[in-house]
Design a protein around this motif. Structure first.
Motif, PDB file in Angstrom:
ATOM      1  N   LEU A  25     -43.947 -50.014 -47.067  1.00 29.70           N
ATOM      2  CA  LEU A  25     -42.665 -50.433 -47.631  1.00 29.70           C
ATOM      3  C   LEU A  25     -42.268 -49.526 -48.798  1.00 29.70           C
ATOM      4  CD1 LEU A  25     -40.361 -52.479 -47.517  1.00 29.70           C
ATOM      5  CD2 LEU A  25     -41.712 -53.970 -49.000  1.00 29.70           C
ATOM      6  N   ALA A  26     -43.234 -49.144 -49.620  1.00 30.20           N
ATOM      7  CA  ALA A  26     -42.955 -48.247 -50.741  1.00 30.20           C
ATOM      8  C   ALA A  26     -42.499 -46.877 -50.241  1.00 30.20           C
ATOM      9  CB  ALA A  26     -44.201 -48.100 -51.620  1.00 30.20           C
ATOM     10  N   LEU A  27     -43.151 -46.355 -49.208  1.00 31.01           N
ATOM     11  CA  LEU A  27     -42.760 -45.058 -48.656  1.00 31.01           C
ATOM     12  C   LEU A  27     -41.381 -45.117 -48.008  1.00 31.01           C
ATOM     13  CD1 LEU A  27     -46.183 -43.949 -47.154  1.00 31.01           C
ATOM     14  CD2 LEU A  27     -45.056 -43.045 -49.205  1.00 31.01           C
ATOM     15  N   THR A  28     -41.078 -46.238 -47.344  1.00 30.63           N
ATOM     16  CA  THR A  28     -39.756 -46.418 -46.744  1.00 30.63           C
ATOM     17  C   THR A  28     -38.690 -46.465 -47.832  1.00 30.63           C
ATOM     18  OG1 THR A  28     -40.698 -47.586 -44.848  1.00 30.63           O
ATOM     19  CG2 THR A  28     -38.350 -47.926 -45.272  1.00 30.63           C
ATOM     20  N   LEU A  29     -38.974 -47.171 -48.927  1.00 31.80           N
ATOM     21  CA  LEU A  29     -38.038 -47.227 -50.047  1.00 31.80           C
ATOM     22  C   LEU A  29     -37.793 -45.828 -50.607  1.00 31.80           C
ATOM     23  CD1 LEU A  29     -36.324 -48.715 -52.154  1.00 31.80           C
ATOM     24  CD2 LEU A  29     -38.431 -49.065 -53.476  1.00 31.80           C
ATOM     25  N   GLN A  30     -38.841 -45.039 -50.742  1.00 30.23           N
ATOM     26  CA  GLN A  30     -38.701 -43.672 -51.248  1.00 30.23           C
ATOM     27  C   GLN A  30     -37.738 -42.871 -50.372  1.00 30.23           C
ATOM     28  OE1 GLN A  30     -42.381 -41.654 -52.373  1.00 30.23           O
ATOM     29  NE2 GLN A  30     -41.653 -39.821 -51.359  1.00 30.23           N
ATOM     30  N   ASP A  31     -37.928 -42.945 -49.060  1.00 28.04           N
ATOM     31  CA  ASP A  31     -37.045 -42.216 -48.131  1.00 28.04           C
ATOM     32  C   ASP A  31     -35.617 -42.749 -48.178  1.00 28.04           C
ATOM     33  OD1 ASP A  31     -39.226 -40.694 -47.353  1.00 28.04           O
ATOM     34  OD2 ASP A  31     -39.602 -41.848 -45.534  1.00 28.04           O
ATOM     35  N   ASP A  32     -35.480 -44.081 -48.164  1.00 27.58           N
ATOM     36  CA  ASP A  32     -34.149 -44.699 -48.177  1.00 27.58           C
ATOM     37  C   ASP A  32     -33.371 -44.328 -49.445  1.00 27.58           C
ATOM     38  OD1 ASP A  32     -34.753 -45.877 -45.743  1.00 27.58           O
ATOM     39  OD2 ASP A  32     -35.014 -47.901 -46.561  1.00 27.58           O
ATOM     40  N   LEU A  33     -34.054 -44.351 -50.586  1.00 27.88           N
ATOM     41  CA  LEU A  33     -33.384 -44.029 -51.845  1.00 27.88           C
ATOM     42  C   LEU A  33     -32.937 -42.572 -51.886  1.00 27.88           C
ATOM     43  CD1 LEU A  33     -35.167 -45.925 -54.736  1.00 27.88           C
ATOM     44  CD2 LEU A  33     -32.729 -45.761 -54.330  1.00 27.88           C
ATOM     45  N   ALA A  34     -33.783 -41.666 -51.440  1.00 25.53           N
ATOM     46  CA  ALA A  34     -33.403 -40.247 -51.431  1.00 25.53           C
ATOM     47  C   ALA A  34     -32.164 -40.040 -50.564  1.00 25.53           C
ATOM     48  CB  ALA A  34     -34.560 -39.390 -50.936  1.00 25.53           C
ATOM     49  N   VAL A  62     -45.938 -43.799 -56.050  1.00 31.08           N
ATOM     50  CA  VAL A  62     -44.715 -43.732 -55.238  1.00 31.08           C
ATOM     51  C   VAL A  62     -43.492 -43.957 -56.118  1.00 31.08           C
ATOM     52  CG1 VAL A  62     -43.402 -44.815 -53.365  1.00 31.08           C
ATOM     53  CG2 VAL A  62     -45.831 -44.320 -53.049  1.00 31.08           C
ATOM     54  N   LEU A  63     -43.550 -44.899 -57.041  1.00 30.50           N
ATOM     55  CA  LEU A  63     -42.424 -45.114 -57.954  1.00 30.50           C
ATOM     56  C   LEU A  63     -42.170 -43.860 -58.785  1.00 30.50           C
ATOM     57  CD1 LEU A  63     -43.118 -48.784 -59.124  1.00 30.50           C
ATOM     58  CD2 LEU A  63     -41.232 -47.998 -57.659  1.00 30.50           C
ATOM     59  N   GLY A  64     -43.229 -43.204 -59.221  1.00 34.29           N
ATOM     60  CA  GLY A  64     -43.077 -41.944 -59.944  1.00 34.29           C
ATOM     61  C   GLY A  64     -42.474 -40.857 -59.066  1.00 34.29           C
ATOM     62  N   ASN A  65     -42.882 -40.805 -57.800  1.00 36.54           N
ATOM     63  CA  ASN A  65     -42.319 -39.831 -56.862  1.00 36.54           C
ATOM     64  C   ASN A  65     -40.845 -40.102 -56.595  1.00 36.54           C
ATOM     65  OD1 ASN A  65     -44.811 -38.594 -56.656  1.00 36.54           O
ATOM     66  ND2 ASN A  65     -45.332 -39.539 -54.709  1.00 36.54           N
ATOM     67  N   ILE A  66     -40.479 -41.379 -56.540  1.00 32.36           N
ATOM     68  CA  ILE A  66     -39.068 -41.738 -56.367  1.00 32.36           C
ATOM     69  C   ILE A  66     -38.257 -41.153 -57.526  1.00 32.36           C
ATOM     70  CG2 ILE A  66     -37.434 -43.673 -56.516  1.00 32.36           C
ATOM     71  CD1 ILE A  66     -39.477 -45.293 -54.815  1.00 32.36           C
ATOM     72  N   ALA A  67     -38.749 -41.331 -58.749  1.00 30.40           N
ATOM     73  CA  ALA A  67     -38.042 -40.819 -59.917  1.00 30.40           C
ATOM     74  C   ALA A  67     -37.968 -39.296 -59.901  1.00 30.40           C
ATOM     75  CB  ALA A  67     -38.720 -41.309 -61.192  1.00 30.40           C
ATOM     76  N   ALA A  68     -39.051 -38.633 -59.509  1.00 29.71           N
ATOM     77  CA  ALA A  68     -39.055 -37.168 -59.457  1.00 29.71           C
ATOM     78  C   ALA A  68     -38.077 -36.667 -58.397  1.00 29.71           C
ATOM     79  CB  ALA A  68     -40.466 -36.655 -59.178  1.00 29.71           C
ATOM     80  N   THR A  69     -38.055 -37.327 -57.245  1.00 27.26           N
ATOM     81  CA  THR A  69     -37.127 -36.949 -56.174  1.00 27.26           C
ATOM     82  C   THR A  69     -35.691 -37.154 -56.631  1.00 27.26           C
ATOM     83  OG1 THR A  69     -38.756 -37.528 -54.483  1.00 27.26           O
ATOM     84  CG2 THR A  69     -36.442 -37.407 -53.790  1.00 27.26           C
ATOM     85  N   ALA A  70     -35.431 -38.287 -57.270  1.00 28.42           N
ATOM     86  CA  ALA A  70     -34.081 -38.564 -57.780  1.00 28.42           C
ATOM     87  C   ALA A  70     -33.667 -37.493 -58.779  1.00 28.42           C
ATOM     88  CB  ALA A  70     -34.038 -39.951 -58.427  1.00 28.42           C
ATOM     89  N   ARG A  71     -34.578 -37.090 -59.628  1.00 30.22           N
ATOM     90  CA  ARG A  71     -34.272 -36.075 -60.649  1.00 30.22           C
ATOM     91  C   ARG A  71     -33.870 -34.752 -59.992  1.00 30.22           C
ATOM     92  NH1 ARG A  71     -33.385 -36.222 -66.177  1.00 30.22           N
ATOM     93  NH2 ARG A  71     -33.779 -34.162 -66.975  1.00 30.22           N
ATOM     94  N   VAL A  72     -34.610 -34.366 -58.941  1.00 25.72           N
ATOM     95  CA  VAL A  72     -34.281 -33.136 -58.217  1.00 25.72           C
ATOM     96  C   VAL A  72     -32.898 -33.250 -57.576  1.00 25.72           C
ATOM     97  CG1 VAL A  72     -34.936 -31.724 -56.218  1.00 25.72           C
ATOM     98  CG2 VAL A  72     -36.679 -32.461 -57.840  1.00 25.72           C
ATOM     99  N   LEU A  73     -32.519 -34.474 -57.196  1.00 22.71           N
ATOM    100  CA  LEU A  73     -31.208 -34.708 -56.583  1.00 22.71           C
ATOM    101  C   LEU A  73     -30.137 -35.036 -57.633  1.00 22.71           C
ATOM    102  CD1 LEU A  73     -32.418 -36.806 -53.512  1.00 22.71           C
ATOM    103  CD2 LEU A  73     -31.687 -34.403 -53.530  1.00 22.71           C
ATOM    104  N   ASP A  74     -30.428 -34.763 -58.902  1.00 25.40           N
ATOM    105  CA  ASP A  74     -29.501 -34.929 -60.017  1.00 25.40           C
ATOM    106  C   ASP A  74     -29.161 -36.384 -60.315  1.00 25.40           C
ATOM    107  OD1 ASP A  74     -28.057 -33.911 -62.167  1.00 25.40           O
ATOM    108  OD2 ASP A  74     -26.190 -33.826 -61.025  1.00 25.40           O
ATOM    109  N   ALA A  75     -30.149 -37.261 -60.171  1.00 25.34           N
ATOM    110  CA  ALA A  75     -29.967 -38.663 -60.536  1.00 25.34           C
ATOM    111  C   ALA A  75     -31.087 -39.060 -61.499  1.00 25.34           C
ATOM    112  CB  ALA A  75     -29.991 -39.553 -59.299  1.00 25.34           C
TER     113      ALA A  75
END
Length: 131
Positions: A25-34, A62-75
């Motif tokens: 579920l955490a990995l799915t959330l990461q993909d969905d958010l990106a 995973v929560l940290g990766n979500i934030a890092a991915t968001a940062r790369v995507l300018d969020a």
């Protein structure tokens, strides 16, 4: 497949995790958010974890990766509603979030996102004037 709802509030996305997080579920959330950050042009992500009693090292990463991915995507990402026991556990596990800020509640988290957007807008205006 289970999914965590992601709501759009203007330029921000709101995620309220109301179920026990398991790894998939955490990995799915990461993909969905990106995907939603890109598709909606989101500038901020607010993740409410107030319903979580437990966050293990994998979910923390995973929560940290979500934030890092968001940062790369300018969020920007703000996590809110962290219980004291969760905070203590994350510190004990050595989980660090370099690209994520935290706030006590949704109201304060949204204020942080608004401030980040205002700072980014000011920086862009200053750069444009200098160029």
């Amino acid at each position: 497949m289970d999914r965590i709802p992601i709501l759009q509030l203007g330029e921000n996305l709101l995620v309220s995790i109301q179920v026990d997080m398991h790894d998939q579920l955490a990995l799915t959330l990461q993909d969905d958010l990106a995907t939603m950050i890109v598709n909606k042009g989101a500038r901020g992500v607010l993740i409410d974890i107030s319903a979580l009693d437990l966050v293990d090292s994998f979910i923390g990463r995973v929560l940290g990766n979500i934030a890092a991915t968001a940062r790369v995507l300018d969020a920007r990402t703000v996590i809110v509603g962290m219980r004291p026991a969760v905070a203590i556990t994350l510190v004990e596990l050595g989980v660090t979030w370099q690209h994520m800020r935290s706030a006590l509640n949704i109201e304060l988290g949204m204020a942080l996102l608004r401030a980040d957007m205002e700072d980014a807008s000011t920086a862009l205006t200053d750069t444009h004037r200098a160029g």
